[in-house]
Design a protein around this motif. Structure first.
Motif, PDB file in Angstrom:
ATOM      1  N   SER A 152       0.816  -1.223   0.000  1.00  0.00           N
ATOM      2  CA  SER A 152       0.000   0.000   0.000  1.00  0.00           C
ATOM      3  C   SER A 152       0.844   1.264   0.000  1.00  0.00           C
ATOM      4  O   SER A 152       0.292   2.368  -0.056  1.00  0.00           O
ATOM      5  CB  SER A 152      -0.927   0.018   1.220  1.00  0.00           C
ATOM      6  OG  SER A 152      -0.178   0.115   2.419  1.00  0.00           O
ATOM      7  N   ARG A 202      -0.695   1.172  11.058  1.00  0.00           N
ATOM      8  CA  ARG A 202      -0.521   2.495  10.453  1.00  0.00           C
ATOM      9  C   ARG A 202      -0.963   3.624  11.383  1.00  0.00           C
ATOM     10  O   ARG A 202      -0.525   4.766  11.232  1.00  0.00           O
ATOM     11  CB  ARG A 202      -1.331   2.580   9.152  1.00  0.00           C
ATOM     12  CG  ARG A 202      -0.938   1.586   8.074  1.00  0.00           C
ATOM     13  CD  ARG A 202       0.382   1.929   7.442  1.00  0.00           C
ATOM     14  NE  ARG A 202       0.727   1.003   6.372  1.00  0.00           N
ATOM     15  CZ  ARG A 202       1.939   0.900   5.864  1.00  0.00           C
ATOM     16  NH1 ARG A 202       2.926   1.657   6.311  1.00  0.00           N
ATOM     17  NH2 ARG A 202       2.195   0.036   4.892  1.00  0.00           N
ATOM     18  N   THR A 212      -7.203  -3.566   6.945  1.00  0.00           N
ATOM     19  CA  THR A 212      -7.310  -3.275   5.523  1.00  0.00           C
ATOM     20  C   THR A 212      -5.999  -3.609   4.839  1.00  0.00           C
ATOM     21  O   THR A 212      -5.051  -4.093   5.463  1.00  0.00           O
ATOM     22  CB  THR A 212      -7.711  -1.801   5.311  1.00  0.00           C
ATOM     23  OG1 THR A 212      -8.053  -1.595   3.948  1.00  0.00           O
ATOM     24  CG2 THR A 212      -6.597  -0.853   5.734  1.00  0.00           C
ATOM     25  N   TRP A 213      -5.924  -3.333   3.528  1.00  0.00           N
ATOM     26  CA  TRP A 213      -4.699  -3.575   2.761  1.00  0.00           C
ATOM     27  C   TRP A 213      -4.836  -2.885   1.400  1.00  0.00           C
ATOM     28  O   TRP A 213      -5.922  -2.462   0.995  1.00  0.00           O
ATOM     29  CB  TRP A 213      -4.426  -5.066   2.583  1.00  0.00           C
ATOM     30  CG  TRP A 213      -5.553  -5.838   1.951  1.00  0.00           C
ATOM     31  CD1 TRP A 213      -5.779  -6.048   0.616  1.00  0.00           C
ATOM     32  CD2 TRP A 213      -6.620  -6.497   2.641  1.00  0.00           C
ATOM     33  NE1 TRP A 213      -6.918  -6.787   0.433  1.00  0.00           N
ATOM     34  CE2 TRP A 213      -7.451  -7.086   1.660  1.00  0.00           C
ATOM     35  CE3 TRP A 213      -6.959  -6.654   3.994  1.00  0.00           C
ATOM     36  CZ2 TRP A 213      -8.606  -7.809   1.982  1.00  0.00           C
ATOM     37  CZ3 TRP A 213      -8.103  -7.379   4.310  1.00  0.00           C
ATOM     38  CH2 TRP A 213      -8.904  -7.948   3.317  1.00  0.00           C
ATOM     39  N   THR A 217      -6.178   1.217   2.066  1.00  0.00           N
ATOM     40  CA  THR A 217      -5.507   1.786   3.236  1.00  0.00           C
ATOM     41  C   THR A 217      -5.684   3.301   3.273  1.00  0.00           C
ATOM     42  O   THR A 217      -5.864   3.889   4.348  1.00  0.00           O
ATOM     43  CB  THR A 217      -4.017   1.420   3.228  1.00  0.00           C
ATOM     44  OG1 THR A 217      -3.888  -0.007   3.176  1.00  0.00           O
ATOM     45  CG2 THR A 217      -3.319   1.927   4.479  1.00  0.00           C
ATOM     46  N   ASP A 238      -2.665  -2.392   8.577  1.00  0.00           N
ATOM     47  CA  ASP A 238      -2.467  -2.738   7.171  1.00  0.00           C
ATOM     48  C   ASP A 238      -1.869  -4.149   7.139  1.00  0.00           C
ATOM     49  O   ASP A 238      -0.732  -4.365   7.543  1.00  0.00           O
ATOM     50  CB  ASP A 238      -1.517  -1.722   6.537  1.00  0.00           C
ATOM     51  CG  ASP A 238      -1.226  -1.998   5.071  1.00  0.00           C
ATOM     52  OD1 ASP A 238      -1.692  -3.027   4.536  1.00  0.00           O
ATOM     53  OD2 ASP A 238      -0.506  -1.179   4.457  1.00  0.00           O
ATOM     54  N   ARG A 240      -0.992  -6.100   4.630  1.00  0.00           N
ATOM     55  CA  ARG A 240       0.088  -6.177   3.633  1.00  0.00           C
ATOM     56  C   ARG A 240       0.180  -7.533   2.931  1.00  0.00           C
ATOM     57  O   ARG A 240       0.305  -7.596   1.718  1.00  0.00           O
ATOM     58  CB  ARG A 240       1.454  -5.827   4.245  1.00  0.00           C
ATOM     59  CG  ARG A 240       1.518  -4.443   4.835  1.00  0.00           C
ATOM     60  CD  ARG A 240       2.924  -3.998   5.101  1.00  0.00           C
ATOM     61  NE  ARG A 240       3.574  -4.719   6.193  1.00  0.00           N
ATOM     62  CZ  ARG A 240       4.718  -4.342   6.740  1.00  0.00           C
ATOM     63  NH1 ARG A 240       5.342  -3.271   6.285  1.00  0.00           N
ATOM     64  NH2 ARG A 240       5.251  -5.024   7.728  1.00  0.00           N
ATOM     65  N   HIS A 264     -12.244  -3.847   2.553  1.00  0.00           N
ATOM     66  CA  HIS A 264     -11.607  -4.311   1.315  1.00  0.00           C
ATOM     67  C   HIS A 264     -12.525  -4.052   0.138  1.00  0.00           C
ATOM     68  O   HIS A 264     -13.739  -3.974   0.279  1.00  0.00           O
ATOM     69  CB  HIS A 264     -11.180  -5.784   1.403  1.00  0.00           C
ATOM     70  CG  HIS A 264     -12.269  -6.792   1.578  1.00  0.00           C
ATOM     71  ND1 HIS A 264     -13.228  -7.060   0.614  1.00  0.00           N
ATOM     72  CD2 HIS A 264     -12.541  -7.662   2.598  1.00  0.00           C
ATOM     73  CE1 HIS A 264     -14.017  -8.040   1.024  1.00  0.00           C
ATOM     74  NE2 HIS A 264     -13.633  -8.409   2.235  1.00  0.00           N
TER      75      HIS A 264
END
Length: 329
Positions: A152, A202, A212-213, A217, A238, A240, A264
């Motif tokens: 991200s 984050r 999330t990713w 993000t 995140d 990743r 997502h």
């Protein structure tokens, strides 16, 4: 002191490829228009001039052939990095991915490994035609034997790509094209690795963990900053890498907050948000104070053009979902 560059995400991908090709002559790039043209998004720009046509290989328009050839190269000790122009074009090569790429180590009882990295731009938001905007990371995360990485930031893009190329096993490396050139970030000129399978926090917060990713993000972070003004502090994680999932990071963040949301852009049904929710249920149920909220794309074919903005989770939609979880019951 390590020198840094201010790069976009796609430039960081190119820098990661250049770094590994310079260090290891067994690293080769192959795909449609990756050579003289530098790739449809210019992720391989200049590599043909630097390394020549034997290592930057323009292929026919045949994803099964691109991926199948890379499987053979990897089995014989090379480190190929095949590219599919868009993740939606990977489907003709799906048999190669699930029947060969993912199973070679097991089938050969570890006599062979496949150190190959299958790259593809993925995700929506750029007004592309049909078959160009899907987010189907769950397809590949479901397949044992594959790692699935989705950066991200430019820093992560280079470091995760280097880790993927050096990995002895196959990696599906999905690059969110919505943020290819959306912003810049500091990226070391030297080689470095960002480990696969490790999430990163984050943003710290005590009220709710938001997982999330990839491209999602950014709207998640925007929503978190806005919610902070209302007194809601989000812990933004995140992931990743979506296979393997960093389950320890998921559980730790949830135990800290007792509430969670997953963001997502893939459809909700069968998406990785369900796997994250199940992990929380199985490993941290006694900490749960509210249902886990999934903020996702819709269970419809990816729409064209103007409707993309409605389909993709926006910062406003993330805010609304987080508030629903925080205000329960």
């Amino acid at each position: 002191m390590t020198e840094t560059q201010n790069l976009t995400l796609v430039q960081a991908v190119r820098d990661g490829l250049f770094t590994e090709m310079s260090a290891d002559e067994d690293v080769v790039v192959l795909g449609e228009d990756v050579g003289k043209n530098g790739g449809v998004f210019r992720a391989t720009e200049g590599l043909y001039d630097e390394f020549g046509g034997d290592r930057v290989i323009d292929t026919p328009l045949a994803e099964s052939g691109i991926i199948g050839a890379a499987v053979g190269m990897a089995a014989m000790g090379m480190r190929p990095v095949p590219e599919c122009q868009f993740s939606g074009f990977m489907y003709p090569g799906f048999d190669q991915i699930v029947s060969h790429m993912s199973r070679f180590r097991t089938r050969s009882r570890s006599r062979f490994t496949l150190p190959m990295t299958l790259r593809a731009p993925y995700g929506g938001g750029i007004r592309a035609p049909e078959h160009h905007s899907e987010s189907k990371e769950a397809f590949y995360a479901h397949e044992a034997g594959l790692k699935v990485a989705i950066p991200s930031t430019p820093y992560d893009a280079k470091g995760m790509l280097i880790s993927a190329i050096r990995d002895p096993d196959p990696v599906v490396f999905l690059e969110p094209k919505l943020i290819y050139r959306a912003f810049r970030g500091e990226v070391p000129e030297a080689d470095y690795e960002v480990p696969l399978g490790e999430a990163i926090t984050r943003r710290e917060g005590d009220d709710i963990a938001v997982f999330t990713w990839g491209a999602m993000t950014r709207p998640t972070m925007e929503a978190a900053e806005s919610l902070a003004e209302e007194g809601i502090e989000c812990e933004v994680v995140d992931l990743r890498t979506v296979s393997p999932l960093d389950r320890e990071a998921i559980v730790e963040a949830f135990e800290k907050t007792g509430r969670a949301a997953v963001v997502h852009e893939a459809p909700k049904s069968g998406g990785l948000g369900a796997e994250i929710t199940a992990t929380i249920q199985e490993e941290a149920l006694l900490y749960q104070e509210a249902p886990v909220k999934r903020i996702t794309g819709f269970d419809v074919p990816f729409p064209l053009y103007a409707l993309e903005d409605y389909y993709l989770p926006s910062a406003a939609r993330v805010e609304a979902g987080v508030k629903e979880a925080v205000n329960f019951p």
